[in-house]
Write an enzyme that holds these catalytic residues in place. Structure first.
Site: not given
Length: 280
Positions: A62, A125
């Site tokens: 993350t 991401y």
């Protein structure tokens, strides 16, 4: 049920483990030291050993900005590993609940995003998390969330509480909007998806759309500080600029959850107040 929680040492994972235990589940809490989810043989062996009814995959890479340079790691953890876990779930009869993100959208809509809206991630991401959604397959529950905060791990609430204790000037962007989501409310919703084996994509966030600037003001206020300690700034004026682009509109409409007859998650200010009380 017997539930395997991956990423069990993370911010959301710890909360999931605690909630499932409180609900009487037989919980297998797994972090990287227990099983490498990028290793298909290891995942198969782990599920064969434990035979869970459901797997809640809270494991993810993350570090949004770091993903821009660590593309292979991001793809392995956020994308490829989800396919490995999904295949093992299918083999051993477990239902997969996979946690995803608002970053699968480009943030250009002028309304909250529905589960059926077109995805268009703008960052590594976001692209790798979308790859994970696809790899999870149609039998899984995909749960997109945003701006996650909780008692464990690092998050915006903890950052602001630390900064508020000093005299550092605070400036946060006022042109990125989203729904803060608190693990205390998110964990029970994820468990419900696992228990009911609900296939499909669900947006799961607390209620209340704000900018980061407004959210920081809410955190300050909840902790007894003046909202005026934070100033607004435009994303374009950040110095240095962030490596990964952020969606300007991260507001997720929890339409599928409501259509399933479920109670919407609370306005974020309620769990925020509770969290600040626990942390101070």
């Amino acid at each position: 049920m017997k539930v395997l929680i991956t990423g069990a040492a993370g911010q959301l994972g710890v909360e999931l483990v605690q909630h499932c235990i409180e609900m009487g589940d037989d919980v297998v809490a797994a972090d990287r030291s227990d099983v490498d989810i990028t290793d298909a043989a290891a995942v198969d062996a782990f599920l064969a050993q434990h035979l869970p009814d459901a797997v809640i995959n809270a494991a993810a890479y993350t570090a949004v900005d770091a993903c821009e340079t660590n593309v292979d790691i991001a793809q392995a953890v956020n994308g490829t590993a989800v396919g490995i876990v999904s295949a093992a779930c299918e083999k051993f009869g477990a239902h997969l609940v996979h946690v995803s993100t608002d970053y699968v959208f480009d943030g250009t809509l002028d309304r909250p995003y529905l589960e059926t809206d077109e995805t268009n991630p703008q960052s590594v991401y976001g692209r790798t998390k979308l790859a994970g959604e696809i790899a999870a397959g149609s039998a899984a529950s995909i749960a997109r969330t945003s701006w996650v905060c909780g008692e464990y791990g690092d998050n915006m609430v903890k950052l602001i509480l630390r900064l508020a204790a000093g005299d550092t000037p605070l400036a946060f962007v006022d042109d990125q909007r989203g729904h803060p989501s608190f693990t205390a409310d998110l964990a029970p919703a994820l468990r419900t998806l696992a228990l009911e084996r609900r296939a499909g994509t669900f947006h799961l966030t607390n209620g209340g759309a704000v900018s980061w600037f407004e959210f920081v003001g809410d955190i300050l206020e909840a902790a007894g500080h003046q909202r005026g300690r934070v100033s607004p700034i435009a994303t374009a004026d950040l110095d240095p600029p962030r490596p990964a682009p952020r969606p300007a509109n991260s507001v997720l409409d929890n339409a599928a959850w409501k259509a399933a007859g479920k109670e919407p998650l609370r306005d974020f200010r309620a769990p925020l107040t509770e969290l600040v009380a626990r942390l101070t």
